[in-house]
Motif scaffolding. Structure first.
Motif, short mmCIF file in Angstrom:
data_model
loop_
_atom_site.label_atom_id
_atom_site.label_comp_id
_atom_site.label_asym_id
_atom_site.label_seq_id
_atom_site.Cartn_x
_atom_site.Cartn_y
_atom_site.Cartn_z
N SER A 42 3.45 -2.80 2.21
CA SER A 42 2.69 -1.71 3.47
C SER A 42 2.93 -0.49 3.49
O SER A 42 2.00 0.49 3.63
CB SER A 42 3.69 -2.13 4.78
N ALA A 43 2.96 -0.25 1.57
CA ALA A 43 2.97 1.46 0.88
C ALA A 43 1.64 1.85 1.45
O ALA A 43 1.57 3.04 1.02
CB ALA A 43 3.27 1.08 0.22
N SER A 44 0.73 0.91 0.74
CA SER A 44 -0.56 1.26 1.04
C SER A 44 -1.54 1.81 2.06
O SER A 44 -2.21 2.39 2.35
CB SER A 44 -1.83 0.07 0.16
N GLY A 45 -0.79 1.33 3.58
CA GLY A 45 -0.50 1.85 4.50
C GLY A 45 -2.47 1.22 4.70
O GLY A 45 -2.43 0.23 5.18
N TYR A 46 -3.56 1.88 5.41
CA TYR A 46 -5.08 1.43 5.57
C TYR A 46 -5.81 1.23 4.42
O TYR A 46 -6.92 0.35 4.28
CB TYR A 46 -5.47 1.50 7.14
N ALA A 47 -5.17 1.31 3.31
CA ALA A 47 -5.90 1.26 1.81
C ALA A 47 -7.49 2.45 2.12
O ALA A 47 -6.99 3.52 2.49
CB ALA A 47 -6.01 -0.51 1.55
#
Length: 737
Positions: free
Chosen positions: A70-75
């Motif tokens: 989830s660290a990448s958010g919506y990538a």
């Protein structure tokens, strides 16, 4: 366990046979083992450790790829916005529209977004729902590569292949990212697997499945899916275990399956009235076929991409997307992403073909090397010389082929280690992997400096032992092989762990630690230094090609010239955009004016939060801006319109309401026309126009593009609303009212 290659031990090994005999029905009073036990035990001929080790590999791959997801958010917000739109509208789901109002599609077919779209429909819009399907594709690809290698070689060879794939840095990147490449890699691996199965028993169904896999892969990333068609077709035409006429008929049926699997969606899109479907993003004439053969097709090869930000290789083999040439996969921009085991794989491929040179025409062992190795070579050659848009992450397509060839070659040479040539070649492959690993690690000299020496010394020691592998005890030989495997995988493992421990956003993510891959356009990890481009600047420059990684990020052929006034690098323009990453790390990067630069953060803002985004990254959307757009949004088809898809996507993801992307991804698509946009405004379908974003005036500084005409008309006729640092125009209020 010794594997006797190409010895017909079962019916499936015999040319022309109808496949393996069916399982014997249970005898009276016999109780079949539970399914779980059968899955755990695996094939009867396997050693007891084989299936638990395989399942353990899959579990470790799953856990590793899910870690910190989830660290990448919506990538890539560009595709995440389309996934969000598809969760709101089945029409957007089918066409791949960027917004639920169905103004324009993304610049790819929509199939790769369908798993993500279904996930979001079930679990709601969040990072895990978007990215977990990609992780599962990665685990599936590892399973396919293992199965493809294990069928003809040993379980150990299959495990090596699976581990090589799972620990390839670019694979760890893209199987945790929402670009089309994850599905493409899975389907290409399946196609290779099916063709090898067809060579085993000559059954038509395997070729049909291979054709269907490639056809569906076309709906993920268009013509790239066809790169491996020549080696697959030729291998079966030559090595298939049935008569030539039947082989040709089977290949014809596979072609039909390919056309049906990939053509049904294309036919619907092309036949659907253009007036009632979204505009085909990336095309100049609202045609998917034009997009396929132009911007996403031949344009990628020759660099002539209408509507693009410019091609790559010029006459001297260098350009904005890196230098082209035979060594491109080993360059400082790309090598650390994919090439760790590439030298070893090429050595093992040659060794495998040499070892099977006297085998019968229908040799499945040789066919396996030809299928996986041929796919590797043709893809590598095309990537090395394509002059158009090329990003480091494209190389994930090579990962399954490198992994399979490495596993097969290692397994075959291990079985033949008592032959001097085989033990020497196996040692040479280990030396190549260790030496190249040292070189790649040395390119980031401050990153784990002790590791490169451990890799080099461990690889050389293991190679010395493998030279005598046929003359020493099996235990000592296994020890040398284990040390060699650890040395070969230590570098990519470290880069993979750095990859999963970092956030990745924007359009051009890169794997590994900061500074591991430096290539023109930014877009990677927030605050990651020079990996994939200097933060806040447009280009980190090209290592060794006049570019300065810090300060003025110049591109080849220009001295710090960026996109002043919309101009292309290398043109005459000197103004500089002040880029800011998420960490507000300001530098003199050449960015789009008002776009805030194209840094690593993936959500840069021009002069602060809430500003317009850039070409490759989105915008920081402030809470005040979000509230402004959400007010009465349900009464409009589009809450707002903005130049460029990344900027529009950021606002759409923040609000959940449709935002029209004028001009598509680059801001250069002629959609909507000024007349159509005026009609939308007159009909009350758009509430706000968001200033800035994308390329504004179009490429080359032209002020005659559709996006520029719409911008000028809006600025001249409607009331400006400033929220923080962001500027909006209320399309329901005329200027001066």
């Amino acid at each position: 366990m010794t594997t006797h290659y190409d010895q017909p031990t079962t019916r499936q090994d015999t040319p022309g046979a109808g496949g393996p005999p069916p399982a014997a029905p249970p005898q009276a009073g016999e109780v079949r083992q539970p399914l779980v036990r059968r899955l755990w035990r695996g094939r009867p001929e396997d050693p007891r450790w084989a299936r638990p080790a395989f399942l353990g590999l899959l579990a470790l791959t799953l856990v590793t790829y899910l870690y910190n997801l989830s660290a990448s958010g919506y990538a890539n917000s560009f595709y995440s916005a389309a996934v969000q739109a598809g969760s709101r509208s089945w029409k957007a789901f089918f066409f791949g529209s960027l917004d639920a109002g169905n103004a324009i599609t993304v610049d790819k077919p929509s199939a790769f977004m369908w798993p993500m779209g279904l996930s979001v429909r079930i679990f709601g819009l969040n990072s895990w729902a978007v990215l977990t399907p990609e992780v599962l594709m990665g685990v599936g690809t590892v399973a396919v590569v293992y199965a493809g290698v294990r069928r003809r070689f040993s379980p150990a060879a299959g495990l090596i292949a699976g581990a090589v794939l799972a620990l390839t840095p670019v694979a760890a990147l893209m199987f945790r990212f929402n670009n089309p490449d994850a599905l493409l890699a899975l389907l290409m691996a399946l196609a290779c697997y099916f063709v090898v199965r067809a060579v085993e028993d000559g059954r038509t169904r395997w070729l049909v499945w291979a054709g269907a896999a490639i056809g569906f892969a076309f709906l993920a990333k268009t013509l790239q899916a066809f790169l491996i068609l020549p080696p697959l077709a030729v291998v079966y035409a030559v090595c298939g275990p049935v008569r030539l006429r039947k082989r040709l008929v089977q290949l014809g049926l596979a072609t039909v399956a390919l056309v049906v699997a990939g053509g049904w969606w294309v036919a619907i899109v092309e036949l659907w009235p253009a007036s009632s479907r979204p505009y085909i993003g990336g095309s100049q004439n609202n045609s998917f076929l034009e997009l396929t053969f132009g911007y996403n097709g031949l344009g990628r090869i020759n660099g002539d991409e209408t509507g693009s930000v410019g091609g790559g290789g010029g006459g001297n083999g260098s350009g904005r997307w890196g230098a082209t040439g035979w060594d491109r996969m080993f360059s400082s921009e790309i090598g650390s992403q994919i090439s760790w085991l590439l030298p070893a794989a090429l050595i093992l491929l040659v060794a495998g073909l040499w070892a099977t040179r006297k085998a019968r025409r229908t040799s499945v062992t040789r066919a396996s090397f030809l299928v996986w190795g041929g796919s590797l070579l043709i893809t590598m050659v095309v990537f090395s010389y394509m002059a158009g848009i090329f990003h480091q992450y494209y190389t994930v397509a090579l990962a399954p082929y490198i992994a399979a060839v490495t596993g097969m070659g290692a397994g075959l040479l291990w079985e033949k280690r008592r032959e001097t040539w085989a033990s020497l070649t196996l040692a040479a492959a280990v030396v190549a992997a260790a030496a190249w690993g040292y070189v790649l690690l040395n390119r980031t000299s401050t990153y784990l400096p002790w590791l490169r020496w451990l890799v080099l010394t461990g690889g050389l020691a293991a190679a010395f032992g493998l030279v005598f592998a046929g003359r020493i005890s099996r235990q000592l030989a296994l020890g040398a092989a284990a040390v060699g495997l650890v040395a070969a995988l230590a570098g990519p493992t470290a880069y993979t762990l750095s990859t999963v421990n970092s956030a990745h956003t924007g359009s051009i993510p890169t794997a590994g630690p900061a500074g591991a891959s430096m290539m023109g356009f930014g877009g990677g990890r927030p605050g990651a230094g020079n990996g994939g481009g200097a933060p806040g600047g447009f280009g980190g420059g090209m290592p060794g090609r006049q570019g300065q990684q810090n300060g003025n990020g110049s591109m080849p052929g220009g001295q710090g010239q960026g996109f002043p006034g919309g101009g292309m690098p290398g043109q005459n323009g000197n103004s500089q955009g002040q880029g800011r990453s998420q960490g507000q790390n300001q530098q003199n990067g050449n960015g789009f004016p008002g776009a805030g630069g194209l840094g690593e953060g993936g959500r840069t803002g021009g002069a602060g939060g809430g500003g317009a985004g850039g070409l490759l990254t989105g915008a920081n959307v402030s809470s005040a801006a979000r509230k402004l757009l959400e007010k009465d949004a349900d009464t409009y088809t589009w809450a707002a319109a903005s130049i460029g898809s990344q900027n529009a996507a950021s606002y759409q993801l923040a609000t959940g309401d449709p935002v029209m992307a004028i001009g598509g991804f680059n801001g250069t698509d002629p959609s909507p026309t000024l007349a159509r946009f005026k009609k939308y405004v007159a009909d009350g379908k758009i509430h706000y126009f968001i200033a800035g974003g994308g390329t504004g005036g179009g490429m080359g500084g032209s002020n005659s593009g559709t996006s520029s005409r719409i911008t000028s008309w809006v600025e001249s006729n409607f009331k400006k609303v400033t929220v923080g640092s962001a500027t909006f125009y209320d399309l329901t209020q005329k200027a001066g009212d």
